[in-house]
Design an enzyme around this catalytic site. Structure first.
Site, PDB file in Angstrom:
ATOM      1  N   ASN A   1       6.642  -8.638   9.843  1.00 33.77           N
ATOM      2  CA  ASN A   1       5.837  -8.164   8.715  1.00 33.77           C
ATOM      3  C   ASN A   1       5.466  -9.390   7.888  1.00 33.77           C
ATOM      4  OD1 ASN A   1       4.780  -7.026   6.417  1.00 33.77           O
ATOM      5  ND2 ASN A   1       6.711  -6.156   5.687  1.00 33.77           N
TER       6      ASN A   1
ATOM      7  N   LYS B   1       3.429  -9.664   5.470  1.00 36.08           N
ATOM      8  CA  LYS B   1       3.113  -9.395   4.054  1.00 36.08           C
ATOM      9  C   LYS B   1       1.809 -10.118   3.682  1.00 36.08           C
ATOM     10  CE  LYS B   1       7.972  -8.597   3.383  1.00 36.08           C
ATOM     11  NZ  LYS B   1       9.119  -8.524   2.503  1.00 36.08           N
TER      12      LYS B   1
ATOM     13  N   HIS C   1       6.478   0.908   3.161  1.00 33.76           N
ATOM     14  CA  HIS C   1       7.324  -0.255   2.850  1.00 33.76           C
ATOM     15  C   HIS C   1       7.763  -0.203   1.384  1.00 33.76           C
ATOM     16  CE1 HIS C   1       8.572  -4.389   2.163  1.00 33.76           C
ATOM     17  NE2 HIS C   1       8.797  -4.429   3.464  1.00 33.76           N
TER      18      HIS C   1
ATOM     19  N   GLU D   1       7.892  -2.397  -0.811  1.00 35.58           N
ATOM     20  CA  GLU D   1       6.989  -3.090  -1.744  1.00 35.58           C
ATOM     21  C   GLU D   1       5.809  -2.190  -2.099  1.00 35.58           C
ATOM     22  OE1 GLU D   1       6.643  -6.699   0.533  1.00 35.58           O
ATOM     23  OE2 GLU D   1       8.741  -7.130   0.081  1.00 35.58           O
TER      24      GLU D   1
ATOM     25  N   GLU E   1      15.452  -0.329   5.610  1.00 30.07           N
ATOM     26  CA  GLU E   1      15.381  -1.579   4.857  1.00 30.07           C
ATOM     27  C   GLU E   1      16.000  -1.376   3.472  1.00 30.07           C
ATOM     28  OE1 GLU E   1      12.151  -4.286   6.563  1.00 30.07           O
ATOM     29  OE2 GLU E   1      11.171  -3.006   5.103  1.00 30.07           O
TER      30      GLU E   1
ATOM     31  N   GLY F   1      14.062  -9.903   1.211  1.00 31.83           N
ATOM     32  CA  GLY F   1      13.624 -11.151   0.585  1.00 31.83           C
ATOM     33  C   GLY F   1      14.664 -11.757  -0.338  1.00 31.83           C
TER      34      GLY F   1
ATOM     35  N   SER G   1      16.177  -9.575   5.209  1.00 32.50           N
ATOM     36  CA  SER G   1      16.810 -10.885   5.406  1.00 32.50           C
ATOM     37  C   SER G   1      17.412 -11.073   6.798  1.00 32.50           C
ATOM     38  CB  SER G   1      17.850 -11.148   4.315  1.00 32.50           C
ATOM     39  OG  SER G   1      17.222 -11.166   3.040  1.00 32.50           O
TER      40      SER G   1
HETATM   41  P1  PGA Z   1      12.607 -10.091   4.668  1.00 28.68           P
HETATM   42  O1  PGA Z   1      11.586  -8.857   4.595  1.00 28.68           O
HETATM   43  O2  PGA Z   1      12.984 -10.263   6.118  1.00 28.68           O
HETATM   44  O3  PGA Z   1      11.860 -11.266   4.134  1.00 28.68           O
HETATM   45  O4  PGA Z   1      13.802  -9.721   3.851  1.00 28.68           O
HETATM   46  C1  PGA Z   1      11.737  -7.742   5.422  1.00 28.68           C
HETATM   47  C2  PGA Z   1      10.688  -6.702   5.089  1.00 28.68           C
HETATM   48  O5  PGA Z   1      10.354  -6.550   3.899  1.00 28.68           O
HETATM   49  O6  PGA Z   1      10.160  -6.016   5.986  1.00 28.68           O
END
Ligand code: PGA
Length: 255
Positions: A10, A12, A95, A97, A163, A169, A209
């Site tokens: 992903n 983003k 997601h 976000e 998640e 993140g 992460s």
């Molecule tokens: P990250 O993001 O691996 O940077 O923690 C995962 C995601 O939001 O899908």
């Protein structure tokens, strides 16, 4: 395990057209295991370039969102038929976000997912609890509620991504045991929705992460079928290392 591992990147809001092309050329030039499914999800604007580069590559292409209508007065939105036209076969929906910053709810996520599936896309449906909810002991209730909207979906075109929001993140990863516990619960919810046979085929990814250093321990869990990778999917060496971690486990399981 009968489920194939899936490693999805992903990206983003990273990588315009030039960076997307450079990444994919490097990824395509590298040796890639064949026993793992791989998907990349660039920003909308980079999808046409990615679609051209990935033709017949065996690497799947995904979008990061999709609208629930086919067309209309929805400024700034992109529809499922538009994605299907570009040979985009996958889409991330719900997601965290989108949920926390752009007002996505369980219901709107479900509408998007349904429309995408009607168009033939496979949906990567994201869910997960906040730190506050985890600390209050509400994780299972939150996941039950978020997963309740999956009942209307086609399990054959569904991937679930667990998640935990506190792990996205942040550099803080759920322990393999925490991930397995949540995944096993989600699997039991899917069994209730779709029956054992269909639910056993749905892949449940862990996201938050994931890095080369922790991927194998997470993917080794019986109900963890791969990962949705953010930061570590942005460069080819780390994304490839995560794919290799899945490939190793898959090879071990089949020998
Ligand atoms: P990250 O993001 O691996 O940077 O923690 C995962 C995601 O939001 O899908």
């Amino acid at each position: 395990m009968t489920r194939r591992y899936l490693v999805a990147g992903n990206w983003k809001m990273h990588k315009g057209v030039a960076d997307t092309a450079a990444f994919l050329e490097e990824l395509l030039a590298a040796k890639r295991p064949r026993n793992v499914d791989v998907v990349v999800c660039p920003p909308y604007i980079s999808l046409p370039a990615a679609a051209m580069l990935l033709t017949r590559s065996g690497i799947g292409l995904g979008a990061q969102n999709v609208h629930w209508e086919s067309s209309g007065a929805f400024t700034g939105e992109i529809s499922a038929p538009m994605l299907a036209d570009l040979d985009v076969g996958w889409v991330i929906v719900g997601h965290s976000e989108r949920r926390t910053m752009f007002g996505e709810t369980d219901e709107t996520a479900a509408r998007r997912a349904r429309r995408a599936q009607e168009e033939g896309l496979t949906v990567i449906f994201c869910l997960g609890e906040t730190l506050k909810q985890r600390e209050a002991g509400e994780t299972i209730d939150v996941l039950r509620q978020q997963a309740s909207v999956l009942t209307d979906l086609d399990p054959a075109k569904l991937v679930v991504a667990y998640e935990p929001i506190w792990a996205i993140g942040t550099g803080r990863t759920a322990s393999p045991e925490q991930a397995q516990e949540a995944h096993a619960f989600l699997r039991s919810e899917l069994r209730g929705h779709f029956g054992d046979e269909a639910a056993n085929k749905v892949r449940i990814l862990y996201g938050g992460s994931v890095k080369p250093a922790n991927a194998a321990d997470l993917f080794r869990q019986p109900d963890v079928d791969g990962g949705l990778i953010g930061g570590a999917s942005l460069d080819v060496p780390s994304f490839s290392a995560i794919i290799r971690a899945a490939a190793h486990l898959a090879a071990g399981a089949s020998s």
